[in-house]
Write an enzyme that holds these catalytic residues in place. Structure first.
Site, mmCIF file in Angstrom:
data_model
loop_
_atom_site.group_PDB
_atom_site.id
_atom_site.type_symbol
_atom_site.label_atom_id
_atom_site.label_comp_id
_atom_site.label_asym_id
_atom_site.label_seq_id
_atom_site.Cartn_x
_atom_site.Cartn_y
_atom_site.Cartn_z
ATOM 1 C CE LYS A 157 37.370 46.328 36.228
ATOM 2 N NZ LYS A 157 37.584 47.714 35.735
ATOM 3 N N GLY A 158 40.494 43.023 41.373
ATOM 4 C CA GLY A 158 41.701 43.180 42.190
ATOM 5 C C GLY A 158 42.601 41.973 42.327
ATOM 6 C CD GLU A 169 38.725 40.118 47.582
ATOM 7 O OE1 GLU A 169 39.222 40.159 46.437
ATOM 8 O OE2 GLU A 169 37.712 40.749 47.912
ATOM 9 C CG ASP A 170 41.950 42.534 46.086
ATOM 10 O OD1 ASP A 170 41.036 42.156 46.838
ATOM 11 O OD2 ASP A 170 41.829 43.496 45.305
ATOM 12 C CG ASP A 194 38.132 47.212 54.511
ATOM 13 O OD1 ASP A 194 38.638 47.307 55.636
ATOM 14 O OD2 ASP A 194 37.615 48.185 53.930
ATOM 15 C CE LYS A 218 42.605 47.723 53.983
ATOM 16 N NZ LYS A 218 41.942 48.955 53.507
ATOM 17 C CG PHE A 246 42.842 53.097 50.340
ATOM 18 C CD1 PHE A 246 41.593 52.501 50.415
ATOM 19 C CD2 PHE A 246 43.364 53.386 49.080
ATOM 20 C CE1 PHE A 246 40.867 52.197 49.270
ATOM 21 C CE2 PHE A 246 42.640 53.093 47.923
ATOM 22 C CZ PHE A 246 41.399 52.495 48.013
ATOM 23 C CG ASP A 268 40.732 49.906 42.050
ATOM 24 O OD1 ASP A 268 40.478 49.039 42.914
ATOM 25 O OD2 ASP A 268 39.896 50.730 41.644
ATOM 26 N NE ARG A 324 41.702 47.628 38.559
ATOM 27 C CZ ARG A 324 40.893 47.317 39.578
ATOM 28 N NH1 ARG A 324 41.317 46.526 40.528
ATOM 29 N NH2 ARG A 324 39.670 47.800 39.640
HETATM 30 P P1 IMP Z 1 35.192 44.235 52.012
HETATM 31 O O1 IMP Z 1 35.014 45.499 52.817
HETATM 32 O O2 IMP Z 1 35.945 43.196 52.790
HETATM 33 O O3 IMP Z 1 33.913 43.762 51.450
HETATM 34 O O4 IMP Z 1 36.116 44.617 50.789
HETATM 35 C C1 IMP Z 1 35.529 45.148 49.649
HETATM 36 C C2 IMP Z 1 36.535 45.358 48.551
HETATM 37 O O5 IMP Z 1 37.174 46.576 48.804
HETATM 38 C C3 IMP Z 1 37.653 44.336 48.420
HETATM 39 O O6 IMP Z 1 37.328 43.324 47.500
HETATM 40 C C4 IMP Z 1 38.796 45.142 47.886
HETATM 41 O O7 IMP Z 1 38.872 45.008 46.473
HETATM 42 C C5 IMP Z 1 38.435 46.555 48.242
HETATM 43 N N1 IMP Z 1 39.398 47.097 49.193
HETATM 44 C C6 IMP Z 1 39.461 46.870 50.515
HETATM 45 N N2 IMP Z 1 40.510 47.524 51.049
HETATM 46 C C7 IMP Z 1 41.108 48.166 50.017
HETATM 47 C C8 IMP Z 1 42.280 49.004 49.927
HETATM 48 O O8 IMP Z 1 42.988 49.296 50.908
HETATM 49 N N3 IMP Z 1 42.589 49.459 48.685
HETATM 50 C C9 IMP Z 1 41.849 49.181 47.580
HETATM 51 N N4 IMP Z 1 40.774 48.389 47.622
HETATM 52 C C10 IMP Z 1 40.407 47.893 48.830
HETATM 53 MG MG MG Z 2 38.368 43.239 45.354
#
Ligand code: IMP
Ligand code: MG
Length: 180
Positions: A42-43, A98-99, A102, A130, A151, A158, A164
């Site tokens: 949803k982000g 993508e928002d 990480d 990040k 974070f 969220d 959100r």
């Molecule tokens: P990934 O670790 O790159 O797969 O990220 C997984 C998901 O974690 C992302 O789509 C974000 O929605 C969520 N995410 C990553 N960092 C944060 C954060 O700092 N706050 C909230 N959601 C996060």
């Molecule tokens: Mg996301």
């Protein structure tokens, strides 16, 4: 939510300016192309809405919902698709929206999966990145801003489904129970 404190990271104006920059680059690169924006729910819904209104190229829109498993704020790397795209991307230029990136697992998974549908190209735009947290090889093509290991919440992003709605982006720290 109790026990946490929110600190302003990006104001509305700063977010708008990052998106204006992203839209400029994307509009330049995708002139004369068949662009499909694939928003990760949803982000990224707010980013999609603001970004698409700044683009000067036509764009179709679709949505995916991905679930990644892990405990707390740590992902395990196992990603599943719970809502797939509905329009055909074959021969088209796909841009994943993508928002925040990480570990990279989520976008890596989606990129590989979309590639099976034989698009002309698959690129990635992320508002926040990040980079230092990456666990897989994944480079976003358009990044609003690189941030350290914080974070963050707000602007669609969220913490346990809260925050959100905030128009700004904040980082979260545990509340420090001060003695004296
Ligand atoms: P990934 O670790 O790159 O797969 O990220 C997984 C998901 O974690 C992302 O789509 C974000 O929605 C969520 N995410 C990553 N960092 C944060 C954060 O700092 N706050 C909230 N959601 C996060
Ligand atoms: Mg996301």
């Amino acid at each position: 939510m109790e026990g946490y404190r929110l600190h302003l990271l990006l104001s509305r104006e700063q977010i708008a300016s990052l998106i204006e920059n992203l839209a400029d680059q994307i509009s330049r690169d995708y002139a004369e192309r068949e662009l499909v924006l694939v928003c990760i729910l949803k982000g990224a819904f707010m980013l999609l809405a603001d970004l698409i209104r700044q683009l000067r190229v036509p764009a179709q829109v679709d949505f995916v919902r991905l679930a990644s498993y892990g405990s707390g704020t740590k992902t395990s790397g196992r990603v599943e698709i719970t809502k797939d795209i509905e329009i055909s991307v074959e021969g088209k230029d796909v841009l994943i929206v993508e928002d925040i990136i990480d570990s990279g697992h989520t976008v890596r998974f989606l990129k590989d999966r979309l590639a099976l549908s034989k698009p002309r190209s698959v690129k990635v735009v992320a508002l926040l990145d990040k980079k230092a947290r990456r666990e897989v090889s994944l480079e976003a093509d358009y990044v609003g801003k690189e941030i350290e290991n914080l974070f963050v919440v707000g602007y669609g992003i969220d913490f346990n489904e809260s925050y959100r709605n905030l128009p700004e982006i904040y980082y979260v720290t545990p509340e420090n129970p001060k003695k004296d």
